[in-house]
Design an enzyme around this catalytic site. Structure first.
Site: not given
Ligand code: CA
Ligand code: CA
Length: 386
Positions: A100, A133, A224, A286
């Site tokens: 990430d 994130h 998403n 996520s």
């Protein structure tokens, strides 16, 4: 030196065009060579062929002031991790790599191994996270049981940051591929991948296959884009693709729905760690992805302790109908996949599959004189008469 226009005038129009085309081709060749040199260490043919990847967007981001005591978010019970925690199985001995934006130093992320972490994005901050994130995903997996902040799915597992998304948020296919290959050399048990692209990611796909062949487990966010949308690497058959549900086990409206969804996990208004020692609520596949990765880490630690062989990636995928909680339409469906991933049911299933309804209790040592300490050392936890 005469300028290009004068040279063309002297040579005539045709020769001039030939010269311009030649110079342009030279320029392209130089760029290509530079790109090849830059990407050589990442094992890709050329940066010009690379695919840009993005973290799965998050919704509904809210910074939250947490109480002084520890908050146990709904996902821990939703995935049956609370039951495993109560039995003492909390992810010990399992390493999860968060591929990430990096992971920030945080008082609730005490199980982060910084020396094993690595940056593939060329960030001036190394494997630290400034985007937020990656730190949020890391907390969902492994936030410590320490009477502050939040509790992860596997609070005793080790997490490492493999930074394949830059501080600005985007990354390259070759960076996430390099992260998977690094996970092989570092003997990482599980990689959690909350990013994607709308088209194929050939380097990452190939690297994930190699990592899986080495014994690794790959979890990816489904995406998403809502019903009908498809994202890579979630689309790949060898990847465990995770959809997002809320605390009431209802599918999130943003969660990608397609036949490649395998399972679902807690992904709506999830409370976790962000840089600066702070906490925030975020929504997205996520968040659902590390929820399932952490829950598998928790289940694996239980199987290790019980002496039961851990399932491979292929076994996990083929056995999902046996330990997921079916939601939505009967059986597998495009919203929920096989349903909610349940760590407690996974452990139960593989213990049974290994041939026992439950692990055998430790046998007390036999001898004329046995001290209580010897009994305890042998792992005997029954009532000891002294
Ligand atoms: Ca905590
Ligand atoms: Ca279903």
């Amino acid at each position: 030196m005469p300028d290009l226009a004068t040279v063309i005038q002297n040579l005539g129009v045709t020769a001039g065009i030939v010269l311009v085309v030649y110079l342009f081709l030279q320029y392209l060749r130089e760029i290509r060579e530079k790109a090849q040199a830059m990407s050589q260490h990442l094992g890709s043919a050329s940066l010009l062929d690379d695919v840009i990847i993005q973290p799965q967007p998050v919704f509904d981001v809210r910074e939250v002031t947490v109480p002084l005591s520890q908050t146990v978010d709904y996902g821990v019970a939703l995935h049956g991790c609370d039951k495993l925690h109560a039995q003492g199985y909390r992810g010990k001995g399992i390493t999860v790599a968060v591929v990430d934006t990096g992971i920030a130093d945080h008082p609730d992320l005490g199980n982060l191994n910084r020396s094993k972490s690595r940056d593939f994005s060329g960030s001036q901050y190394g494997s630290q996270d400034v985007a937020g994130h990656g730190s949020h995903c890391a907390g969902i997996v492994s936030a410590k049981d320490n009477e502050q902040g939040v509790l992860g799915m596997a609070p005793e597992c080790t997490v490492i940051a493999l930074k394949a998304l830059s501080d600005q948020g985007s990354g390259l296919d070759t960076w996430s591929a390099a992260a998977q290959l690094d996970a092989i050399t570092k003997k990482v048990d599980i990689t959690t991948n909350s990013y994607g692209a709308s088209g194929p990611m050939p380097a990452t796909s190939n690297a994930m296959k190699q990592y899986i062949a080495s014994g690794g487990i790959v979890i990816a966010a489904a995406g998403n884009g809502g019903p009908g949308s498809i994202d890579y690497p979630g689309k790949e058959d060898h990847v465990i693709s995770v959809a997002a549900v809320d605390r009431n086990k209802r599918i999130a409206p943003f969660s990608s729905q397609n036949k490649f969804v395998d399972v679902c996990g807690s992904g709506v208004q999830v409370l976790s760690t962000v840089p600066g020692g702070r906490y925030a609520q975020m929504s997205g596949t996520s968040m659902a992805c590390p929820s399932v990765a952490g829950a598998i880490a928790c289940a694996f630690s239980a199987l290790d302790a019980k002496g039961v062989k851990r399932p491979t990636q292929a076994e996990i995928i083929s056995d999902l109908p046996n330990y997921c909680e079916d939601l939505g339409r009967d059986g597998a469906d495009e919203a929920y996949g096989w349903g909610l991933f349940r760590a407690d049911l996974m452990v139960e299933f593989y213990v049974k599959k290994a041939g026992g309804t439950d692990p055998k209790p430790p046998v007390p040592p036999v001898g004329k004189f046995i001290t209580i300490d010897q009994l305890k050392a042998a792992g005997y936890t029954g009532i000891i008469f002294s």
